[in-house]
Design a protein around this motif. Structure first.
Motif, PDB file in Angstrom:
ATOM      1  N   UNK A   1      -1.593   6.417  -1.784  1.00  0.00           N
ATOM      2  CA  UNK A   1      -1.652   6.757  -0.364  1.00  0.00           C
ATOM      3  C   UNK A   1      -1.497   5.502   0.486  1.00  0.00           C
ATOM      4  N   UNK A   2      -0.591   5.572   1.432  1.00  0.00           N
ATOM      5  CA  UNK A   2      -0.359   4.451   2.347  1.00  0.00           C
ATOM      6  C   UNK A   2      -1.287   4.572   3.549  1.00  0.00           C
ATOM      7  N   UNK A   3      -1.812   3.444   3.969  1.00  0.00           N
ATOM      8  CA  UNK A   3      -2.747   3.456   5.089  1.00  0.00           C
ATOM      9  C   UNK A   3      -2.034   3.611   6.429  1.00  0.00           C
ATOM     10  N   UNK A   4      -0.744   3.279   6.502  1.00  0.00           N
ATOM     11  CA  UNK A   4      -0.045   3.348   7.789  1.00  0.00           C
ATOM     12  C   UNK A   4       0.285   4.777   8.218  1.00  0.00           C
ATOM     13  N   UNK A   5       0.657   5.629   7.268  1.00  0.00           N
ATOM     14  CA  UNK A   5       1.044   6.989   7.652  1.00  0.00           C
ATOM     15  C   UNK A   5       0.366   8.077   6.820  1.00  0.00           C
ATOM     16  N   UNK A   6      -0.452   7.698   5.863  1.00  0.00           N
ATOM     17  CA  UNK A   6      -1.191   8.670   5.059  1.00  0.00           C
ATOM     18  C   UNK A   6      -0.374   9.385   4.007  1.00  0.00           C
ATOM     19  N   UNK A   7       0.876   9.001   3.835  1.00  0.00           N
ATOM     20  CA  UNK A   7       1.721   9.640   2.822  1.00  0.00           C
ATOM     21  C   UNK A   7       1.492   8.982   1.467  1.00  0.00           C
ATOM     22  N   UNK A   8       1.669   9.774   0.417  1.00  0.00           N
ATOM     23  CA  UNK A   8       1.576   9.242  -0.938  1.00  0.00           C
ATOM     24  C   UNK A   8       2.963   8.776  -1.361  1.00  0.00           C
ATOM     25  N   UNK A   9       3.049   7.532  -1.836  1.00  0.00           N
ATOM     26  CA  UNK A   9       4.324   6.944  -2.241  1.00  0.00           C
ATOM     27  C   UNK A   9       4.295   6.589  -3.731  1.00  0.00           C
ATOM     28  N   UNK A  10       5.442   6.685  -4.347  1.00  0.00           N
ATOM     29  CA  UNK A  10       5.599   6.415  -5.773  1.00  0.00           C
ATOM     30  C   UNK A  10       5.434   4.921  -6.035  1.00  0.00           C
ATOM     31  N   UNK A  11       4.614   4.582  -7.017  1.00  0.00           N
ATOM     32  CA  UNK A  11       4.311   3.178  -7.305  1.00  0.00           C
ATOM     33  C   UNK A  11       4.066   3.002  -8.798  1.00  0.00           C
ATOM     34  N   UNK A  12       4.017   1.749  -9.209  1.00  0.00           N
ATOM     35  CA  UNK A  12       3.723   1.412 -10.604  1.00  0.00           C
ATOM     36  C   UNK A  12       2.517   0.475 -10.639  1.00  0.00           C
ATOM     37  N   UNK A  13       1.620   0.730 -11.573  1.00  0.00           N
ATOM     38  CA  UNK A  13       0.443  -0.128 -11.724  1.00  0.00           C
ATOM     39  C   UNK A  13       0.876  -1.437 -12.370  1.00  0.00           C
ATOM     40  N   UNK A  14       0.758  -2.524 -11.632  1.00  0.00           N
ATOM     41  CA  UNK A  14       1.143  -3.842 -12.136  1.00  0.00           C
ATOM     42  C   UNK A  14       0.042  -4.433 -13.020  1.00  0.00           C
ATOM     43  N   UNK A  15      -1.195  -4.383 -12.517  1.00  0.00           N
ATOM     44  CA  UNK A  15      -2.312  -4.919 -13.290  1.00  0.00           C
ATOM     45  C   UNK A  15      -3.635  -4.527 -12.654  1.00  0.00           C
ATOM     46  N   UNK A  16      -4.689  -4.691 -13.447  1.00  0.00           N
ATOM     47  CA  UNK A  16      -6.066  -4.552 -12.978  1.00  0.00           C
ATOM     48  C   UNK A  16      -6.651  -5.954 -12.889  1.00  0.00           C
ATOM     49  N   UNK A  17      -7.614  -6.122 -11.995  1.00  0.00           N
ATOM     50  CA  UNK A  17      -8.222  -7.443 -11.849  1.00  0.00           C
ATOM     51  C   UNK A  17      -9.638  -7.298 -11.299  1.00  0.00           C
ATOM     52  N   UNK A  18     -10.364  -8.388 -11.357  1.00  0.00           N
ATOM     53  CA  UNK A  18     -11.675  -8.475 -10.722  1.00  0.00           C
ATOM     54  C   UNK A  18     -11.519  -9.416  -9.531  1.00  0.00           C
ATOM     55  N   UNK A  19     -11.875  -8.924  -8.359  1.00  0.00           N
ATOM     56  CA  UNK A  19     -11.685  -9.679  -7.116  1.00  0.00           C
ATOM     57  C   UNK A  19     -13.005  -9.789  -6.371  1.00  0.00           C
ATOM     58  N   UNK A  20     -13.180 -10.894  -5.636  1.00  0.00           N
ATOM     59  CA  UNK A  20     -14.373 -10.973  -4.787  1.00  0.00           C
ATOM     60  C   UNK A  20     -14.270  -9.943  -3.675  1.00  0.00           C
ATOM     61  N   UNK A  21     -15.392  -9.374  -3.264  1.00  0.00           N
ATOM     62  CA  UNK A  21     -15.338  -8.377  -2.191  1.00  0.00           C
ATOM     63  C   UNK A  21     -14.840  -9.005  -0.892  1.00  0.00           C
ATOM     64  N   UNK A  22     -14.116  -8.230  -0.123  1.00  0.00           N
ATOM     65  CA  UNK A  22     -13.654  -8.699   1.186  1.00  0.00           C
ATOM     66  C   UNK A  22     -14.843  -8.628   2.136  1.00  0.00           C
ATOM     67  N   UNK A  23     -15.230  -9.774   2.660  1.00  0.00           N
ATOM     68  CA  UNK A  23     -16.358  -9.835   3.587  1.00  0.00           C
ATOM     69  C   UNK A  23     -15.927 -10.577   4.836  1.00  0.00           C
ATOM     70  N   UNK A  24     -16.687 -10.416   5.869  1.00  0.00           N
ATOM     71  CA  UNK A  24     -16.350 -11.048   7.147  1.00  0.00           C
ATOM     72  C   UNK A  24     -16.322 -12.564   7.021  1.00  0.00           C
ATOM     73  N   UNK A  25     -17.239 -13.131   6.260  1.00  0.00           N
ATOM     74  CA  UNK A  25     -17.293 -14.591   6.156  1.00  0.00           C
ATOM     75  C   UNK A  25     -16.637 -15.117   4.877  1.00  0.00           C
ATOM     76  N   UNK A  26     -16.084 -14.203   4.072  1.00  0.00           N
ATOM     77  CA  UNK A  26     -15.366 -14.560   2.843  1.00  0.00           C
ATOM     78  C   UNK A  26     -16.230 -15.315   1.831  1.00  0.00           C
TER      79      UNK A  26
END
Length: 112
Positions: free
Chosen positions: A39-64
């Motif tokens: 699902x795209x955040x700009x228009x809410x439509x579901x678009x065809x995609x491929x899973x490139x990889x999984x990862x562990x990421x730091x949470x997005x926070x205001x102060x990073x």
């Protein structure tokens, strides 16, 4: 056949699980290079995609600033043949990813 980034042509091309919990568990089974509709955040439509990889990421926070023990599991999808990507945190998988219901060998139309 679908190309990367192409919107779903029919709701029947997506597997829609009956509950959010079932949707999450179905998406969690995706492996690297599996296809899905994202699902795209700009228009809410579901678009065809491929899973490139999984990862562990730091949470997005205001102060990073985030503790190293608070990493979040993410999936990174390639959304277009020009390399556009979308990174989704685990909490959004069931809501923003749908499995492909058409056979995988008929779904891809991407030049590699």
């Amino acid at each position: 056949d679908y190309s990367l980034g192409e919107p779903a042509r029919s709701i029947s091309h997506m597997i829609i699980q009956p509950t959010p919990d079932q949707a999450f568990h179905a998406v969690n089974l995706l492996k690297k290079h599996n296809f899905a509709f994202v699902k795209c955040s700009d228009n809410g439509r579901f678009r065809y995609a491929i899973l490139a990889f999984r990862s562990l990421e730091p949470p997005a926070t205001a102060n990073r600033i985030a503790a190293s023990d608070s990493l979040e599991e993410c999936m990174t999808f390639v959304m277009s043949d020009t390399g556009g990507i979308k990174v989704l945190k685990k909490e959004l998988w069931g809501e923003r990813v749908r499995l492909v219901s058409v056979p995988q060998d008929h779904a891809l139309n991407v030049t590699r």
